[in-house]
Motif scaffolding. Structure first.
Motif, PDB file in Angstrom:
ATOM      1  N   THR A   1       0.838  -1.197   0.000  1.00  0.00           N
ATOM      2  CA  THR A   1       0.000   0.000   0.000  1.00  0.00           C
ATOM      3  C   THR A   1       0.873   1.247   0.000  1.00  0.00           C
ATOM      4  O   THR A   1       0.629   2.211  -0.737  1.00  0.00           O
TER       5      THR A   1
ATOM      6  N   THR B   1     -12.056   4.961  10.391  1.00  0.00           N
ATOM      7  CA  THR B   1     -11.030   5.130   9.355  1.00  0.00           C
ATOM      8  C   THR B   1      -9.673   4.667   9.872  1.00  0.00           C
ATOM      9  O   THR B   1      -9.328   4.908  11.038  1.00  0.00           O
ATOM     10  N   PRO B   2      -8.873   4.019   9.024  1.00  0.00           N
ATOM     11  CA  PRO B   2      -7.487   3.732   9.423  1.00  0.00           C
ATOM     12  C   PRO B   2      -6.722   5.004   9.787  1.00  0.00           C
ATOM     13  O   PRO B   2      -5.787   4.962  10.575  1.00  0.00           O
TER      14      PRO B   2
ATOM     15  N   TRP C   1      -7.176  -4.644  10.506  1.00  0.00           N
ATOM     16  CA  TRP C   1      -6.506  -4.814   9.215  1.00  0.00           C
ATOM     17  C   TRP C   1      -6.665  -6.251   8.713  1.00  0.00           C
ATOM     18  O   TRP C   1      -6.819  -6.481   7.519  1.00  0.00           O
TER      19      TRP C   1
ATOM     20  N   PHE D   1      -4.688  -1.708   1.586  1.00  0.00           N
ATOM     21  CA  PHE D   1      -5.568  -1.282   2.671  1.00  0.00           C
ATOM     22  C   PHE D   1      -6.369  -0.038   2.295  1.00  0.00           C
ATOM     23  O   PHE D   1      -5.919   0.810   1.545  1.00  0.00           O
ATOM     24  N   TRP D   2      -7.573   0.054   2.893  1.00  0.00           N
ATOM     25  CA  TRP D   2      -8.617   0.946   2.418  1.00  0.00           C
ATOM     26  C   TRP D   2      -8.623   2.290   3.130  1.00  0.00           C
ATOM     27  O   TRP D   2      -8.029   2.468   4.188  1.00  0.00           O
ATOM     28  N   GLU D   3      -9.386   3.201   2.536  1.00  0.00           N
ATOM     29  CA  GLU D   3      -9.602   4.530   3.109  1.00  0.00           C
ATOM     30  C   GLU D   3     -10.476   4.477   4.352  1.00  0.00           C
ATOM     31  O   GLU D   3     -10.303   5.260   5.290  1.00  0.00           O
ATOM     32  N   GLU D   4     -11.407   3.540   4.371  1.00  0.00           N
ATOM     33  CA  GLU D   4     -12.327   3.390   5.495  1.00  0.00           C
ATOM     34  C   GLU D   4     -12.777   1.940   5.553  1.00  0.00           C
ATOM     35  O   GLU D   4     -12.913   1.284   4.529  1.00  0.00           O
ATOM     36  N   TYR D   5     -12.921   1.422   6.778  1.00  0.00           N
ATOM     37  CA  TYR D   5     -13.380   0.046   6.937  1.00  0.00           C
ATOM     38  C   TYR D   5     -14.324  -0.027   8.122  1.00  0.00           C
ATOM     39  O   TYR D   5     -13.963   0.310   9.252  1.00  0.00           O
TER      40      TYR D   5
ATOM     41  N   GLY E   1      -3.887   3.769   5.257  1.00  0.00           N
ATOM     42  CA  GLY E   1      -4.160   2.376   5.605  1.00  0.00           C
ATOM     43  C   GLY E   1      -2.922   1.577   5.962  1.00  0.00           C
ATOM     44  O   GLY E   1      -3.017   0.449   6.465  1.00  0.00           O
TER      45      GLY E   1
END
Length: 721
Positions: free
Chosen positions: A312, A546-547, A574, A585-589, A615
């Motif tokens: 990432t 959010t990460p 994660w 890895f994402w912007e929001e999870y 992320g």
């Protein structure tokens, strides 16, 4: 560290000469101008469904006329060559030379060389090479020549011109024109191609970034290309974020690479007309940075989290540190601040940190906050002292300090009657993506970040021996810190409240101010425990999704000794993305979501970035709090190693420093460590006194011991966890 050989330069000459670089010569420019120019070029490549989509904020430009000069004591007559990006004139010892000379002779003795370069479209840049006379970082530059003459033609005896040291990077050959810089590429293949409806779906196996190539393309008609970080997005031709429509008219087969880079894992292609091609591949575009940091452990899931975080980070490290590869591809200060921290435990790429800091700052006059976001301005200040702490690069602090001063003057001038920051017209108070998060009134988080920014200014002023500045900024920081506790600390809630409105505390408690105050070390032990219980471990306080902010929340918990809890959270949060098939890895999870619901954001079906810089924070958390390595003075002159295994049977890794990598292995009975730099303090928790053939074990308390780590010495410690 950026690889010196850049393979993607076009070799065109502005002076019709054949040149050979002399040792020590490099291209120079007005500091920050190349970074601003390059960031403009990069950030204006964004498209949204084929439409040009520029940044929201003011875009600055380079100075179009710049003077370069330096004085030399030439040991013997020598010839120098000159290459410039733009029109230029040359003065030697105040005498103008005719034309634009590509070569000039300098006589033995004192010589002052002045070269003025004009370029409206690109950054005025200069390359001078000779036996002893070469352009380098010690040349002085200015964008304003304040010389004047009187009515007799006599030149002024004094000048108000401000000169600064030249900007530079690694353009060390005369044909490596800064304006021709591009990131290198390499060809990569897809893993599968399948028919889907009227078209073809190509899968590259993981999220990636670059230019699509059609091999042996021929015929007449139209190609419709739809990109997706997920299969659903690529097939969602009406709602996918990025696409290309290509008119094809080719009589013979040729390989064709598209002009604009895109982010994707999947590509869906539909053809109209009699078009044919053999296959689709891509030119993967990347920033060549060595992976100097490493982490491996007995936990394969954690190892996978590290590797995906590393990838990432690779994808979001480009000419600058950007937010995400699909959507914005812009330089956001809050995102970049986290990328810097991850970089210090992975590539230790100082040059990209400096480029990004300079690009974000832009040019004078200061009219708005960085990215128009108040908190992003404050992150910019914080990033500069962090950079010094990890690298020891005082030279950069000296260069950027005047820009710090003017930006802080802008911030302090926007305070209200109570000396607090409150969003004014045009200010974006961001904090985090969170449902219903109030930005009204005097938000405590903004005061906290300003206080830390003022402390950063005081530290930098002290470093540069600017005593009056140091006293001023320290006084302002102390005053604001007092207000922070007076206005926002609620003893009943044992926490900072979120905001004040009309001079009164609101009832709302959020995590942001509370967790930052912990790792800023603003709290007493009792206050820390209150925050831990009443805020960070309290499910009644709005959770972070959010990460971006999970990173800070977990750092605060690590700072309070909750590393077992944080390890479980890393694996759950994660690891949860990995279980859903994430390759970046994402912007929001939000674990409560399901299916394609995970891809939605900003009211758009596929608005979420599935490869976002913030992320990648496990890189930083694992390096600093589990391998346990951090500098305690600038550039790792002194540092601390406090490893923590948590649930792991063993772990090993490398942490980069300016002088090389600190190697570390830890199990429940053995620690191995070797460092190339400084003096380290290894902290060991052990039920029995540790044993080591090298160094002296010192007992601090019942189960805590230290060992001094010297550069170049391999230590092997037996202990009992």
């Amino acid at each position: 560290m950026f690889i010196k050989k850049i393979t993607s330069f076009c070799c065109c000459l502005f002076s019709a000469v054949t040149l050979f670089a002399q040792q020590g010569a490099t291209w120079i420019w007005y500091p920050g101008d190349f970074e601003v120019w390059l960031s403009n070029d990069m950030q204006n490549r964004r498209t949204e469904r084929g439409t040009f989509f520029p940044p929201f904020w003011r875009m600055d430009s380079h100075y179009v006329l710049v003077e370069f000069h330096k004085e030399f004591d030439v040991p013997a007559d020598e010839e120098i060559t000159i290459v410039a990006e733009g029109k230029y004139n040359v003065k030697v010892n105040g005498k103008m030379l005719p034309g634009m000379p590509a070569k000039i002779d300098l006589k033995k003795g004192k010589q002052k060389v002045n070269i003025k370069v004009y370029n409206q479209g690109q950054v005025p840049a200069l390359y001078v090479s000779g036996k002893t006379v070469n352009t380098n970082k010690d040349w002085l530059v200015t964008f304003e020549d304040k010389e004047w003459i009187d009515e007799t033609g006599k030149a002024s005896d004094q000048s108000g011109t401000t000169y600064v040291k030249a900007g530079y990077w690694n353009f060390d050959q005369p044909t490596q024109f800064p304006s021709k810089f591009k990131l290198p590429t390499r060809q990569e293949e897809s893993i599968s191609t399948t028919q889907q409806g009227k078209g073809t779906l190509v899968d590259f196996g993981k999220n990636t970034f670059g230019f699509l190539t059609f091999h042996q393309l021929k015929g007449n008609g139209k190609l419709s290309v739809y990109y997706g970080e997920s299969k659903e997005e690529a097939l969602g031709i009406a709602t996918c974020e990025t696409l290309d429509y290509i008119d094809v008219s080719r009589a013979s087969s040729t390989d064709s690479t598209l002009d604009l880079s895109k982010a994707f894992r999947y590509v869906y292609i539909e053809k109209e007309g009699n078009i044919s091609y053999d296959k689709v591949s891509m030119q993967y575009e990347y920033l060549p940075v060595e992976d100097r940091g490493a982490f491996k452990s007995s936990d394969e899931e954690l190892n996978n989290i590290w590797e995906v975080a590393k990838y990432t980070m690779e994808l979001t490290s480009r000419e600058f540190y950007i937010d995400g590869i699909k959507r914005d591809r812009w330089i956001w200060s809050g995102d970049a601040y986290q990328s810097y921290a991850m970089n210090y435990y992975l590539g230790f790429d100082s040059e990209t940190v400096k480029r990004t800091i300079l690009a974000l700052r832009g040019k004078e006059p200061t009219m708005t906050h960085i990215n128009t976001i108040m908190d992003y301005t404050f992150y910019w200040f914080l990033s500069i002292y962090d950079y010094y702490q990890y690298t020891g690069d005082k030279e950069f602090i000296e260069a950027v300090y005047p820009r710090m001063q003017s930006l802080m003057e802008f911030c302090l001038g926007r305070r209200n009657k109570d000396g607090l920051m409150e969003g004014l017209s045009g200010d974006w108070v961001f904090i985090d993506w969170a449902d219903g998060l109030s930005k009204k009134g005097e938000v405590s988080f903004e005061q906290l970040l300003l206080c830390r920014s003022l402390e950063t200014m005081a530290l930098c002023a002290e470093l540069l021996q600017q005593k009056d500045d140091q006293d001023f900024y320290a006084k302002e920081a102390k005053s604001l810190k007092t207000k922070l506790f007076e206005y926002y600390w609620n003893p009943t809630k044992q926490a900072f409240v979120h905001s004040r409105i009309n001079g009164e505390q609101t009832e709302n408690v959020t995590r942001y101010t509370n967790m930052f105050a912990i790792f800023f070390d603003y709290m007493s032990k009792e206050q820390q425990q209150g925050i831990k219980t009443n805020v960070l471990l309290n499910d009644q306080v709005q959770k972070i999704m959010t990460p971006y902010m999970r990173y800070y929340e977990l750092e605060a918990l690590c700072a309070m000794g909750e590393k077992d809890y944080v390890m479980r959270q890393i694996k759950e949060y994660w690891g949860g993305m990995l279980k859903l098939g994430a390759t970046t890895f994402w912007e929001e999870y939000n674990p409560a979501k399901s299916g394609a619901e995970h891809y939605t954001m900003y009211g758009r079906e596929f608005g979420k970035s599935l490869c976002h810089s913030w992320g990648a924070s496990p890189i930083y958390l694992l390096g600093k709090y589990y391998l346990g390595v951090k500098p305690t003075s600038a550039g790792y002159q002194t540092y601390e190693i406090e490893p923590y295994l948590a649930s792991l049977q063993w772990m090993e890794g490398k942490v980069p420093t300016p002088a090389g990598e600190i190697d570390l292995y830890v199990s429940a009975t053995k620690i191995k460590v070797q460092s190339p730099t400084g003096i380290g303090t290894l902290k060991i928790k052990s039920k029995t006194k540790p044993k080591s053939k090298n160094g002296t074990i010192v007992q601090l308390n019942k189960e805590t011991y230290t060992l001094e780590v010297r550069a170049g010495v391999a230590y092997e410690i037996d202990y009992k966890l």
